[in-house]
Scaffold this active site. Structure first.
Site, PDB file in Angstrom:
ATOM      1  N   LYS A 182     -23.695 -22.853 -18.775  1.00 19.57           N
ATOM      2  CA  LYS A 182     -23.195 -23.153 -17.515  1.00 19.57           C
ATOM      3  C   LYS A 182     -24.578 -23.079 -16.781  1.00 19.57           C
ATOM      4  O   LYS A 182     -24.898 -22.184 -16.104  1.00 19.57           O
ATOM      5  CB  LYS A 182     -22.366 -22.097 -17.304  1.00 19.57           C
ATOM      6  CG  LYS A 182     -21.350 -22.516 -16.114  1.00 19.57           C
ATOM      7  CD  LYS A 182     -20.140 -21.258 -15.846  1.00 19.57           C
ATOM      8  CE  LYS A 182     -19.739 -21.246 -14.837  1.00 19.57           C
ATOM      9  NZ  LYS A 182     -19.132 -22.493 -14.146  1.00 19.57           N
TER      10      LYS A 182
HETATM   11  N1  PMP Z   1     -15.346 -26.335 -17.372  1.00 14.72           N
HETATM   12  C1  PMP Z   1     -16.197 -26.338 -16.594  1.00 14.72           C
HETATM   13  C2  PMP Z   1     -17.331 -27.445 -16.387  1.00 14.72           C
HETATM   14  C3  PMP Z   1     -16.564 -25.277 -15.642  1.00 14.72           C
HETATM   15  O1  PMP Z   1     -17.405 -25.242 -14.617  1.00 14.72           O
HETATM   16  C4  PMP Z   1     -15.619 -23.951 -15.837  1.00 14.72           C
HETATM   17  C5  PMP Z   1     -15.551 -22.949 -14.700  1.00 14.72           C
HETATM   18  N2  PMP Z   1     -16.384 -22.018 -15.089  1.00 14.72           N
HETATM   19  C6  PMP Z   1     -14.546 -24.164 -16.792  1.00 14.72           C
HETATM   20  C7  PMP Z   1     -14.689 -25.115 -17.656  1.00 14.72           C
HETATM   21  C8  PMP Z   1     -13.623 -23.239 -16.903  1.00 14.72           C
HETATM   22  O2  PMP Z   1     -14.328 -22.104 -17.651  1.00 14.72           O
HETATM   23  P1  PMP Z   1     -13.782 -20.456 -17.204  1.00 14.72           P
HETATM   24  O3  PMP Z   1     -12.309 -20.692 -17.378  1.00 14.72           O
HETATM   25  O4  PMP Z   1     -14.595 -19.508 -18.024  1.00 14.72           O
HETATM   26  O5  PMP Z   1     -13.846 -20.313 -15.790  1.00 14.72           O
END
Ligand code: PMP
Length: 308
Positions: free
Chosen positions: A155
């Site tokens: 991320k």
């Molecule tokens: N894909 C992307 C590109 C994101 O930024 C997020 C948000 N964190 C998610 C998927 C979903 O991840 P999560 O459920 O862990 O927040």
């Protein structure tokens, strides 16, 4: 009370936290972050951090990709997040953002031989998309960044320029959200959300090898579908045409919660209303994230004001 942050090893007002305009991360996108929801439970007058450990563990994995050495364990990061929420004293839904970054004031794109910095902020945060009404999405003409270019499982701030251009083009074209395909044309995910759909009674979603972030909300939905609703789940490569033929579809993400998708590329998903399985998952999920479901409370929810 002014908004607080944890910055340079102390809790201090956000207004006092300053970094240089020469900071490497600002120039080259060399930072990674998390978003952690802290949800208000009105019955208990307490806040609950949802799946805190998983978020902090993912942060450390992103750090590894960027060669950032944080001097914290997962447990220490969890304790800092709880303390930041406690000291801030909010009585509403908030969002915690830990961010690790290359702090050297140096020119040149690289990951080695740079100083590391870290901070954590907290801010009030209502739902990011219209969870109640659902959204209209389009398939973006931009493709999702590929694992051969940079690891999309990390991320990393710099990667979000891919999301930003897709999101803004979608909004400019009159849609609420964009869906990105992989370089070879399979469904990947939204700009800050995973995508899930119901096909013939089964919950299906693209696998991590299709360049999606390993979503914690997605994992939550897979667990709830399987264990609470008896719905079969499958991660597999999905074609765009399957999205047009899905019975139900929704986005999942910490910011977006579970947001129903009612329309894709001007075609209704199912009958264009929020679907039955989507509705059941929403009901379960919104209780669980506020610590209102005994079965998942211990495992997934961390209280802020009443430490157990
Ligand atoms: N894909 C992307 C590109 C994101 O930024 C997020 C948000 N964190 C998610 C998927 C979903 O991840 P999560 O459920 O862990 O927040």
């Amino acid at each position: 009370m002014p908004p607080l942050a944890y910055f340079e090893n102390e809790f201090q007002p956000v207004a006092d936290c300053k970094i240089s305009i020469m900071t490497h991360a600002l120039h080259y996108g060399t930072a990674c972050f998390e978003g952690i929801r802290v949800n208000w439970n009105d019955v208990e007058s307490d806040l609950y951090l949802f799946r805190l450990r998983e978020h902090q563990a993912r942060l450390l994995k992103s750090c590894k990709v960027l060669k950032i050495n944080l001097p914290y364990t997962v447990q220490e990061l969890c304790d800092l997040a709880v303390e930041l929420a406690q000291r801030s004293g909010y009585k509403e839904d908030v969002y915690i953002r830990p961010l690790a970054y290359k702090s050297s004031e140096t020119i040149g794109p690289k990951l080695h031989a740079l100083e590391d910095g870290f901070f954590m902020t907290v801010t009030p945060f209502p739902p990011y998309l219209d969870v109640e009404k659902g959204v209209r999405a389009c398939v973006s003409s931009w493709r999702r960044i590929d694992d051969t270019m940079f690891p999309p499982r990390a991320k990393v701030t710099g990667l979000y320029i891919n999301s930003a251009i897709a999101k803004t083009d979608a909004v400019d074209a009159g849609y609420d959200e964009a869906i990105l395909l992989t370089a070879d044309g399979h469904i990947s995910e939204g700009t800050g959300q995973n995508l899930m759909m119901i096909l013939d009674g089964k919950l299906v979603t693209p696998p991590s090898s299709d360049n999606v972030l390993l979503g914690i909300t997605k994992d939550t939905m897979m667990t709830l579908a399987r264990d609470e609703l008896g719905v079969e789940t499958e991660e597999r490569t999905l074609d765009r045409s399957e999205l047009y033929m899905a019975d139900e579809a929704f986005f999942t993400g910490t910011a977006s919660h579970l947001t129903p998708i009612l329309e894709v590329d001007s075609r209704p998903v199912g009958n264009g209303q929020i679907g039955e399985i989507t509705r059941k998952l929403m009901t379960l999920y919104f209780d669980i994230i506020r610590g209102k479901n005994a079965r998942y409370r211990e495992q997934w929810c961390t209280p802020v004001y009443r430490r157990s």
